[in-house]
Scaffold this motif. Structure first.
Motif, PDB file in Angstrom:
ATOM      1  N   ALA A  31      36.148  30.622  46.620  1.00 39.33           N
ATOM      2  CA  ALA A  31      35.458  30.025  47.748  1.00 39.33           C
ATOM      3  C   ALA A  31      37.008  30.453  48.642  1.00 39.33           C
ATOM      4  O   ALA A  31      36.781  30.050  49.549  1.00 39.33           O
ATOM      5  CB  ALA A  31      34.815  28.849  47.728  1.00 39.33           C
ATOM      6  N   ASP A  32      38.088  30.035  48.352  1.00 39.06           N
ATOM      7  CA  ASP A  32      39.430  30.116  48.880  1.00 39.06           C
ATOM      8  C   ASP A  32      39.646  31.032  49.386  1.00 39.06           C
ATOM      9  O   ASP A  32      40.662  31.034  49.594  1.00 39.06           O
ATOM     10  CB  ASP A  32      40.636  28.372  48.196  1.00 39.06           C
ATOM     11  CG  ASP A  32      41.554  29.682  46.563  1.00 39.06           C
ATOM     12  OD1 ASP A  32      39.767  30.677  46.735  1.00 39.06           O
ATOM     13  OD2 ASP A  32      41.968  28.739  46.347  1.00 39.06           O
ATOM     14  N   GLY A  33      38.919  32.463  48.811  1.00 37.29           N
ATOM     15  CA  GLY A  33      39.297  33.545  49.680  1.00 37.29           C
ATOM     16  C   GLY A  33      40.484  33.955  48.351  1.00 37.29           C
ATOM     17  O   GLY A  33      41.517  35.169  48.934  1.00 37.29           O
ATOM     18  N   THR A  34      41.061  33.627  47.639  1.00 39.51           N
ATOM     19  CA  THR A  34      42.495  33.689  47.118  1.00 39.51           C
ATOM     20  C   THR A  34      42.745  34.787  45.615  1.00 39.51           C
ATOM     21  O   THR A  34      43.517  35.601  44.907  1.00 39.51           O
ATOM     22  CB  THR A  34      43.298  32.121  46.704  1.00 39.51           C
ATOM     23  OG1 THR A  34      42.406  31.651  45.084  1.00 39.51           O
ATOM     24  CG2 THR A  34      44.298  31.279  47.688  1.00 39.51           C
ATOM     25  N   ALA A  35      40.983  35.439  44.964  1.00 38.85           N
ATOM     26  CA  ALA A  35      41.139  35.852  44.216  1.00 38.85           C
ATOM     27  C   ALA A  35      39.826  36.303  43.783  1.00 38.85           C
ATOM     28  O   ALA A  35      38.919  36.030  44.693  1.00 38.85           O
ATOM     29  CB  ALA A  35      41.358  34.906  42.976  1.00 38.85           C
ATOM     30  N   THR A  36      39.219  37.736  43.868  1.00 42.39           N
ATOM     31  CA  THR A  36      38.268  38.641  43.163  1.00 42.39           C
ATOM     32  C   THR A  36      38.054  38.329  41.634  1.00 42.39           C
ATOM     33  O   THR A  36      39.185  38.367  41.241  1.00 42.39           O
ATOM     34  CB  THR A  36      38.132  39.840  44.070  1.00 42.39           C
ATOM     35  OG1 THR A  36      37.896  39.539  45.596  1.00 42.39           O
ATOM     36  CG2 THR A  36      37.049  39.807  43.475  1.00 42.39           C
ATOM     37  N   ILE A  37      36.521  38.328  41.442  1.00 45.51           N
ATOM     38  CA  ILE A  37      36.672  37.915  39.509  1.00 45.51           C
ATOM     39  C   ILE A  37      35.354  39.128  39.628  1.00 45.51           C
ATOM     40  O   ILE A  37      34.401  38.858  40.906  1.00 45.51           O
ATOM     41  CB  ILE A  37      35.661  36.547  39.240  1.00 45.51           C
ATOM     42  CG1 ILE A  37      36.583  35.849  39.625  1.00 45.51           C
ATOM     43  CG2 ILE A  37      35.462  36.754  37.948  1.00 45.51           C
ATOM     44  CD1 ILE A  37      38.228  35.455  39.539  1.00 45.51           C
ATOM     45  N   GLN A  38      35.487  39.918  38.505  1.00 46.17           N
ATOM     46  CA  GLN A  38      34.931  41.402  38.040  1.00 46.17           C
ATOM     47  C   GLN A  38      33.445  40.549  37.052  1.00 46.17           C
ATOM     48  O   GLN A  38      34.637  39.966  35.921  1.00 46.17           O
ATOM     49  CB  GLN A  38      35.312  42.111  38.450  1.00 46.17           C
ATOM     50  CG  GLN A  38      34.209  43.560  37.043  1.00 46.17           C
ATOM     51  CD  GLN A  38      33.253  44.164  38.339  1.00 46.17           C
ATOM     52  OE1 GLN A  38      34.246  44.325  39.296  1.00 46.17           O
ATOM     53  NE2 GLN A  38      32.056  44.419  37.991  1.00 46.17           N
ATOM     54  N   ILE A  39      32.353  40.192  37.530  1.00 41.73           N
ATOM     55  CA  ILE A  39      31.253  40.276  36.327  1.00 41.73           C
ATOM     56  C   ILE A  39      30.996  40.712  35.218  1.00 41.73           C
ATOM     57  O   ILE A  39      30.069  41.884  36.681  1.00 41.73           O
ATOM     58  CB  ILE A  39      30.817  39.514  37.065  1.00 41.73           C
ATOM     59  CG1 ILE A  39      31.033  37.987  37.157  1.00 41.73           C
ATOM     60  CG2 ILE A  39      29.313  39.014  36.050  1.00 41.73           C
ATOM     61  CD1 ILE A  39      30.134  36.390  38.173  1.00 41.73           C
ATOM     62  N   SER A  40      30.708  40.920  34.487  1.00 37.19           N
ATOM     63  CA  SER A  40      30.126  42.191  33.822  1.00 37.19           C
ATOM     64  C   SER A  40      29.532  42.079  32.328  1.00 37.19           C
ATOM     65  O   SER A  40      29.380  40.757  32.444  1.00 37.19           O
ATOM     66  CB  SER A  40      31.078  43.225  33.222  1.00 37.19           C
ATOM     67  OG  SER A  40      32.202  43.819  33.965  1.00 37.19           O
TER      68      SER A  40
END
Length: 134
Positions: A31-40
């Motif tokens: 939400a705050d744009g500070t990270a991207t999470i890769q879901i596998s």
């Protein structure tokens, strides 16, 4: 009032149908744009790791001193199992405070994933929407 609910139902139907066809596997911006999470996929469930960070760093807030020197980038933080249609539950690690949370994920649409988390054993909870990264 009745007309409002009928209209709302009609407008909501395409989004719900889209969510049923969507797949949460992929990259999601928090939400705050500070990270991207890769879901596998991980067995019957899903796993998530930190794929991008605005501020690279170490897991300094981890309660285990031996893990405070590990890099955040690539860190596995999410493990969930299917809970129902477009829903999963499990755990998520928040590197900002070093805490593990009970997590619930719900796919709202093809581009919105809702995360709700509660600190295990408490009623301290929070929620945010993640946005799919294309």
């Amino acid at each position: 009032m009745k007309r409002f609910w009928i209209c709302a139902s009609i407008l909501a139907a395409p989004a719900a149908a889209g969510a049923a066809d969507a797949d949460p596997i992929g990259k999601w911006r928090v939400a705050d744009g500070t990270a991207t999470i890769q879901i596998s996929r991980c067995g019957q469930g899903m796993c998530g790791k930190i794929a991008w960070l605005a501020d690279k760093g170490l897991d300094e807030n981890n309660p285990d001193p031996r893990q405070r020197s590990r890099p955040l980038l690539g860190l596995p933080i999410l493990s969930v199992e299917p809970k129902g249609s477009n829903q999963w539950s499990g755990t998520i690690y928040n590197a900002k405070d070093g805490q593990n949370y009970a997590a619930n994920l719900a796919l709202r649409s093809e581009t919105v994933l809702r995360l709700e988390g509660c600190l295990s054993g408490t009623k301290i909870c929070g929620a945010e929407d993640w946005t799919r990264v294309r």
